[in-house]
Enzyme design. Structure first.
Site, PDB file in Angstrom:
ATOM      1  N   THR A   1      -0.951 -19.165  11.997  1.00 52.57           N
ATOM      2  CA  THR A   1      -2.303 -18.940  11.489  1.00 52.57           C
ATOM      3  C   THR A   1      -2.202 -18.776   9.976  1.00 52.57           C
ATOM      4  O   THR A   1      -1.160 -18.376   9.459  1.00 52.57           O
ATOM      5  CB  THR A   1      -2.942 -17.677  12.117  1.00 52.57           C
ATOM      6  OG1 THR A   1      -4.131 -17.331  11.382  1.00 52.57           O
ATOM      7  CG2 THR A   1      -2.000 -16.486  12.087  1.00 52.57           C
TER       8      THR A   1
ATOM      9  N   THR B   1      -7.631 -17.953  13.024  1.00 52.04           N
ATOM     10  CA  THR B   1      -7.176 -18.816  14.108  1.00 52.04           C
ATOM     11  C   THR B   1      -6.693 -17.876  15.220  1.00 52.04           C
ATOM     12  O   THR B   1      -6.293 -16.765  14.921  1.00 52.04           O
ATOM     13  CB  THR B   1      -5.972 -19.649  13.607  1.00 52.04           C
ATOM     14  OG1 THR B   1      -6.405 -20.439  12.518  1.00 52.04           O
ATOM     15  CG2 THR B   1      -5.403 -20.533  14.685  1.00 52.04           C
TER      16      THR B   1
END
Length: 314
Positions: free
Chosen positions: A219, A168
């Site tokens: 993330t 991410t």
């Protein structure tokens, strides 16, 4: 009072394969420098985090925008969120296809609608209404994503194994006015079910920003992050008086012990202190503060350069 602006970015927590380390380093450094360029000219934290994330969406090294992983059907479905710490306004999109920069669309959801999250077809219609150019889905698919997707389809494959380098991307910033903002964007999990929405599009999980405390972007394993509402949890610890680094470590440790989830976070508090922490093996990150660029990938690793030196080598 004039704050010294700070930006922190991450390119995803997990396992970054040797051959991709250099690209990940370069990508987060470029994103941090671009975001900082906006802050230095007196621009807003919101503009800075959007620009930093857009830069990583356009970089095929990361699992966001171009380079996103594929779902079970071999398509790219992306999630993104942006949040304004001044007003607590937020905009997010989930399961969007065929656009280059989901973070731009999330910003438009925040500014042009009364809503906070648009999904799938609705997000698509809204993108059309806003005049966002549609691009063929293939344009977002890299050779690497397709290879991985195929491998994961093999009967003896273990997609979990491959989901360790999730990637991410995200950014947090504080501007000279003292406003904070966060932005996060992702292609999600490789070979995920169609319609799966992870933590990224969910306020408080994929990101949170509040001028009263700070901003954070997360993330890692999305489902774990959602269970503990990780981004908001970190800011809660900051409200209790913890430093960004300690707040991040305590929250990540809780996620690991409580639900067995690994991840990473970037944080900036409202006085401009920052942290980049992770419980995974690696997380690419970069930050700029006081004209100094810092970046790393491994635990305990930190390289430092002056911004001028870094810009010269860009």
């Amino acid at each position: 009072g004039r704050m010294k602006p700070v930006i922190v970015v991450h390119g995803g927590a997990g396992r970054i394969f040797k051959e991709r380390e250099e690209g990940s380093h370069a990508g987060v450094v470029r994103a941090a420098l671009r975001g900082y360029g906006i802050l230095k000219q007196g621009g807003s934290a919101l503009d800075a985090v959007e620009e930093a994330v857009r830069s990583m969406e356009d970089d095929p090294h990361f699992n966001a925008g171009c380079g996103s992983v594929l779902n079970e059907k071999g398509e790219v479905e992306m999630d993104a969120i942006i949040m304004d710490g001044k007003t607590l306004d937020s905009g997010a999109v989930s399961a969007v296809k065929c656009i280059a920069n989901p973070i731009k669309l999330a910003r438009l959801v925040m500014e042009k609608t009364k809503h906070m999250l648009l999904t799938d077809c609705g997000a698509h219609l809204f993108a059309q209404a806003m005049g966002i150019p549609e691009i063929p889905g293939e344009k977002l698919i890299t050779e690497r994503s397709r290879e991985r997707w195929k491998k994961n389809l093999e009967p003896d494959s273990n997609p979990e194994e491959f989901q360790k380098d999730l990637g991410t991307v995200g950014a947090v910033a504080i501007d000279s006015e003292g406003n904070v903002a966060c932005a996060t964007s992702t292609g999600g999990l490789s070979n995920k079910l169609i319609g799966r929405v992870g933590d990224t599009a969910c306020i408080g999980s994929g990101g949170y920003a509040d001028n009263c405390s700070g901003a954070t972007s997360t993330t890692g394993h999305g489902e774990s992050i959602m269970k503990v509402v990780l981004a908001r949890l970190i800011l809660y610890h900051i409200e209790q008086g913890m430093s960004p680094e300690m707040a991040a470590d305590v929250a990540l440790d809780y996620m690991k012990t409580r639900v067995g989830g690994l991840g990473g976070v970037i944080v900036v508090n409202n006085s401009g202190e920052w942290a980049a922490r992770f419980s995974t093996k690696q997380m690419s990150w970069a930050t700029v503060k006081d004209e100094q660029l810092h970046y790393g990938i491994y635990a305990g690793e930190r390289h430092t350069k002056s911004v001028d030196e870094a810009l010269a080598s860009e």
